[in-house]
Design a protein around this motif. Sequence first.
Motif, PDB file in Angstrom:
ATOM      1  N   VAL A  77       0.956  -1.294  -0.125  1.00 11.22           N
ATOM      2  CA  VAL A  77       0.028   0.168   0.002  1.00 11.22           C
ATOM      3  C   VAL A  77       0.734   1.203   0.136  1.00 11.22           C
ATOM      4  O   VAL A  77       0.670   2.252  -0.775  1.00 11.22           O
ATOM      5  CB  VAL A  77      -0.908   0.008   1.346  1.00 11.22           C
ATOM      6  N   ARG A  78       1.673   1.205   0.906  1.00 14.03           N
ATOM      7  CA  ARG A  78       2.828   2.448   0.972  1.00 14.03           C
ATOM      8  C   ARG A  78       3.385   2.645  -0.416  1.00 14.03           C
ATOM      9  O   ARG A  78       3.759   3.904  -0.956  1.00 14.03           O
ATOM     10  CB  ARG A  78       3.738   1.999   1.951  1.00 14.03           C
ATOM     11  N   ARG A  79       3.851   1.752  -1.106  1.00 18.03           N
ATOM     12  CA  ARG A  79       4.716   1.849  -2.402  1.00 18.03           C
ATOM     13  C   ARG A  79       3.697   2.289  -3.361  1.00 18.03           C
ATOM     14  O   ARG A  79       4.014   3.206  -4.250  1.00 18.03           O
ATOM     15  CB  ARG A  79       5.249   0.443  -2.771  1.00 18.03           C
ATOM     16  N   LYS A  80       2.338   2.044  -3.471  1.00 19.80           N
ATOM     17  CA  LYS A  80       1.341   2.268  -4.525  1.00 19.80           C
ATOM     18  C   LYS A  80       0.897   3.737  -4.100  1.00 19.80           C
ATOM     19  O   LYS A  80       0.791   4.605  -5.084  1.00 19.80           O
ATOM     20  CB  LYS A  80       0.213   1.464  -4.137  1.00 19.80           C
ATOM     21  N   ILE A  81       1.070   4.307  -2.904  1.00 22.49           N
ATOM     22  CA  ILE A  81       0.747   5.573  -2.657  1.00 22.49           C
ATOM     23  C   ILE A  81       2.064   6.436  -3.146  1.00 22.49           C
ATOM     24  O   ILE A  81       1.763   7.608  -3.948  1.00 22.49           O
ATOM     25  CB  ILE A  81       0.516   5.990  -1.116  1.00 22.49           C
ATOM     26  N   LEU A  82       3.276   5.996  -2.810  1.00 21.69           N
ATOM     27  CA  LEU A  82       4.364   6.861  -3.157  1.00 21.69           C
ATOM     28  C   LEU A  82       4.403   6.817  -4.912  1.00 21.69           C
ATOM     29  O   LEU A  82       4.617   7.931  -5.404  1.00 21.69           O
ATOM     30  CB  LEU A  82       5.563   6.146  -2.613  1.00 21.69           C
ATOM     31  N   ASP A  83       4.147   5.608  -5.212  1.00 22.04           N
ATOM     32  CA  ASP A  83       4.204   5.645  -7.063  1.00 22.04           C
ATOM     33  C   ASP A  83       3.064   6.410  -7.362  1.00 22.04           C
ATOM     34  O   ASP A  83       3.435   7.316  -8.407  1.00 22.04           O
ATOM     35  CB  ASP A  83       4.139   4.069  -7.407  1.00 22.04           C
ATOM     36  N   HIS A  84       1.923   6.410  -6.928  1.00 22.35           N
ATOM     37  CA  HIS A  84       0.817   7.332  -7.416  1.00 22.35           C
ATOM     38  C   HIS A  84       0.774   8.628  -7.408  1.00 22.35           C
ATOM     39  O   HIS A  84       0.526   9.716  -8.438  1.00 22.35           O
ATOM     40  CB  HIS A  84      -0.387   6.604  -6.799  1.00 22.35           C
ATOM     41  N   TYR A  85       1.373   9.525  -6.254  1.00 18.28           N
ATOM     42  CA  TYR A  85       1.675  10.544  -5.950  1.00 18.28           C
ATOM     43  C   TYR A  85       2.878  11.434  -6.197  1.00 18.28           C
ATOM     44  O   TYR A  85       2.989  12.458  -6.534  1.00 18.28           O
ATOM     45  CB  TYR A  85       0.983  11.000  -4.403  1.00 18.28           C
ATOM     46  N   GLY A  86       3.846  10.484  -6.488  1.00 13.08           N
ATOM     47  CA  GLY A  86       5.110  10.860  -7.071  1.00 13.08           C
ATOM     48  C   GLY A  86       5.846  11.886  -6.275  1.00 13.08           C
ATOM     49  O   GLY A  86       5.668  11.710  -5.043  1.00 13.08           O
ATOM     50  N   ASN A  87       6.312  13.020  -6.843  1.00  8.38           N
ATOM     51  CA  ASN A  87       7.015  13.815  -5.836  1.00  8.38           C
ATOM     52  C   ASN A  87       6.055  14.926  -5.241  1.00  8.38           C
ATOM     53  O   ASN A  87       6.564  15.737  -4.518  1.00  8.38           O
ATOM     54  CB  ASN A  87       8.148  14.682  -6.652  1.00  8.38           C
ATOM     55  N   GLN A  88       4.689  14.638  -5.205  1.00 11.08           N
ATOM     56  CA  GLN A  88       3.851  15.492  -4.271  1.00 11.08           C
ATOM     57  C   GLN A  88       4.035  14.756  -3.003  1.00 11.08           C
ATOM     58  O   GLN A  88       3.691  15.348  -1.906  1.00 11.08           O
ATOM     59  CB  GLN A  88       2.215  15.218  -4.740  1.00 11.08           C
ATOM     60  N   ILE A 129      -2.897 -12.515  -3.219  1.00 14.27           N
ATOM     61  CA  ILE A 129      -3.971 -11.901  -2.296  1.00 14.27           C
ATOM     62  C   ILE A 129      -3.601 -10.792  -1.383  1.00 14.27           C
ATOM     63  O   ILE A 129      -4.196  -9.592  -1.340  1.00 14.27           O
ATOM     64  CB  ILE A 129      -4.398 -13.123  -1.085  1.00 14.27           C
ATOM     65  N   TRP A 130      -2.055 -10.562  -1.235  1.00 16.50           N
ATOM     66  CA  TRP A 130      -1.443  -9.381  -0.813  1.00 16.50           C
ATOM     67  C   TRP A 130      -1.843  -8.377  -1.895  1.00 16.50           C
ATOM     68  O   TRP A 130      -2.185  -7.138  -1.266  1.00 16.50           O
ATOM     69  CB  TRP A 130      -0.092  -9.678  -0.577  1.00 16.50           C
ATOM     70  N   ASN A 131      -1.718  -8.522  -3.024  1.00 16.86           N
ATOM     71  CA  ASN A 131      -1.785  -7.374  -4.025  1.00 16.86           C
ATOM     72  C   ASN A 131      -3.368  -7.056  -4.183  1.00 16.86           C
ATOM     73  O   ASN A 131      -3.505  -5.726  -4.212  1.00 16.86           O
ATOM     74  CB  ASN A 131      -1.146  -7.835  -5.150  1.00 16.86           C
ATOM     75  N   ILE A 132      -4.246  -8.016  -3.953  1.00 18.74           N
ATOM     76  CA  ILE A 132      -5.544  -7.699  -4.026  1.00 18.74           C
ATOM     77  C   ILE A 132      -6.023  -6.959  -2.999  1.00 18.74           C
ATOM     78  O   ILE A 132      -6.686  -5.819  -3.027  1.00 18.74           O
ATOM     79  CB  ILE A 132      -6.376  -9.009  -4.191  1.00 18.74           C
ATOM     80  N   THR A 133      -5.609  -7.170  -1.721  1.00 16.62           N
ATOM     81  CA  THR A 133      -5.929  -6.330  -0.476  1.00 16.62           C
ATOM     82  C   THR A 133      -5.488  -5.060  -0.405  1.00 16.62           C
ATOM     83  O   THR A 133      -5.880  -4.182  -0.081  1.00 16.62           O
ATOM     84  CB  THR A 133      -5.566  -7.089   0.785  1.00 16.62           C
ATOM     85  N   ALA A 134      -4.144  -5.155  -0.868  1.00 17.38           N
ATOM     86  CA  ALA A 134      -3.302  -3.725  -1.072  1.00 17.38           C
ATOM     87  C   ALA A 134      -4.001  -2.810  -1.919  1.00 17.38           C
ATOM     88  O   ALA A 134      -4.160  -1.632  -1.684  1.00 17.38           O
ATOM     89  CB  ALA A 134      -1.854  -4.033  -1.292  1.00 17.38           C
ATOM     90  N   THR A 135      -4.439  -3.305  -3.044  1.00 18.52           N
ATOM     91  CA  THR A 135      -5.036  -2.492  -4.028  1.00 18.52           C
ATOM     92  C   THR A 135      -6.665  -2.048  -3.485  1.00 18.52           C
ATOM     93  O   THR A 135      -6.940  -0.900  -3.625  1.00 18.52           O
ATOM     94  CB  THR A 135      -5.369  -3.234  -5.330  1.00 18.52           C
ATOM     95  N   GLU A 136      -7.112  -2.786  -2.737  1.00 16.66           N
ATOM     96  CA  GLU A 136      -8.405  -2.541  -2.195  1.00 16.66           C
ATOM     97  C   GLU A 136      -8.061  -1.401  -1.138  1.00 16.66           C
ATOM     98  O   GLU A 136      -8.989  -0.113  -1.047  1.00 16.66           O
ATOM     99  CB  GLU A 136      -9.030  -3.691  -1.488  1.00 16.66           C
ATOM    100  N   ILE A 137      -7.101  -1.247  -0.460  1.00 15.03           N
ATOM    101  CA  ILE A 137      -6.872  -0.275   0.648  1.00 15.03           C
ATOM    102  C   ILE A 137      -6.378   1.068  -0.062  1.00 15.03           C
ATOM    103  O   ILE A 137      -6.823   2.167   0.465  1.00 15.03           O
ATOM    104  CB  ILE A 137      -5.762  -0.744   1.634  1.00 15.03           C
ATOM    105  N   ASN A 144      -7.151   2.054  -3.177  1.00 16.18           N
ATOM    106  CA  ASN A 144      -8.252   2.755  -3.306  1.00 16.18           C
ATOM    107  C   ASN A 144      -9.174   3.475  -2.517  1.00 16.18           C
ATOM    108  O   ASN A 144      -9.472   4.581  -3.121  1.00 16.18           O
ATOM    109  CB  ASN A 144      -9.131   1.705  -4.269  1.00 16.18           C
ATOM    110  N   LYS A 145      -9.061   2.900  -1.332  1.00 13.49           N
ATOM    111  CA  LYS A 145      -9.771   3.872  -0.473  1.00 13.49           C
ATOM    112  C   LYS A 145      -8.938   5.129  -0.147  1.00 13.49           C
ATOM    113  O   LYS A 145      -9.614   6.183   0.293  1.00 13.49           O
ATOM    114  CB  LYS A 145     -10.087   2.828   0.845  1.00 13.49           C
ATOM    115  N   VAL A 146      -7.552   4.955  -0.068  1.00 20.19           N
ATOM    116  CA  VAL A 146      -6.739   6.009   0.337  1.00 20.19           C
ATOM    117  C   VAL A 146      -6.936   6.833  -0.752  1.00 20.19           C
ATOM    118  O   VAL A 146      -7.111   8.357  -0.291  1.00 20.19           O
ATOM    119  CB  VAL A 146      -5.211   5.642   0.229  1.00 20.19           C
ATOM    120  N   ILE A 147      -7.113   6.790  -2.109  1.00 21.76           N
ATOM    121  CA  ILE A 147      -7.636   7.758  -2.973  1.00 21.76           C
ATOM    122  C   ILE A 147      -8.872   8.417  -2.897  1.00 21.76           C
ATOM    123  O   ILE A 147      -8.974   9.507  -2.899  1.00 21.76           O
ATOM    124  CB  ILE A 147      -7.370   7.022  -4.583  1.00 21.76           C
ATOM    125  N   SER A 148      -9.763   7.561  -2.513  1.00 25.29           N
ATOM    126  CA  SER A 148     -11.125   8.077  -2.255  1.00 25.29           C
ATOM    127  C   SER A 148     -11.004   8.988  -1.038  1.00 25.29           C
ATOM    128  O   SER A 148     -11.622  10.249  -1.297  1.00 25.29           O
ATOM    129  CB  SER A 148     -12.024   7.032  -2.050  1.00 25.29           C
TER     130      SER A 148
END
Length: 156
Positions: free
Chosen positions: A24-35, A133-141, A143-147
Amino acid sequence: MFQPHILALKGPINIGKTTTIKIVRRKILDHYGNQAIETDFLSKRATSDIKRIIEIGEFKIGIESQGDPVGPSKGLGRLHDSLKYFDEQGCNLIICTSRDSGKTAEYINAYESKYTIISYKKIKEPENKMESIWNITATEIFNKVISLYDDFNKAK
């Protein structure tokens, strides 16, 4: 007005809660980049767990991956201290791990008057399915972070 949230990944020991939170942490950092500005609160040699705050503009996300209980000689434990610290730092969102019940679950529930608590349940998976399953759960969490980030910005 934005209601702060705690996203708690709950389950028994050794099922990938920490690994999932790290994804989840990695997805957040990748998605928001240098923001995204990240502060690490642990020595890399001290543990495989993470304790971080990620700031995306005014939106603060506290992340604590250690949610398994600790022995009485270690005091209340890191999750207890991290939740308090993240709250004091004004985190709008806390992402953490916990057991289903017991002390770590109680620590999270103690914040229900201030935070909306959303629990994600992890169960023991067959070895060959764990990573997917780790990736599925991480993606679900994630997506909630983005929301929640979008809700926070709309409420400003």
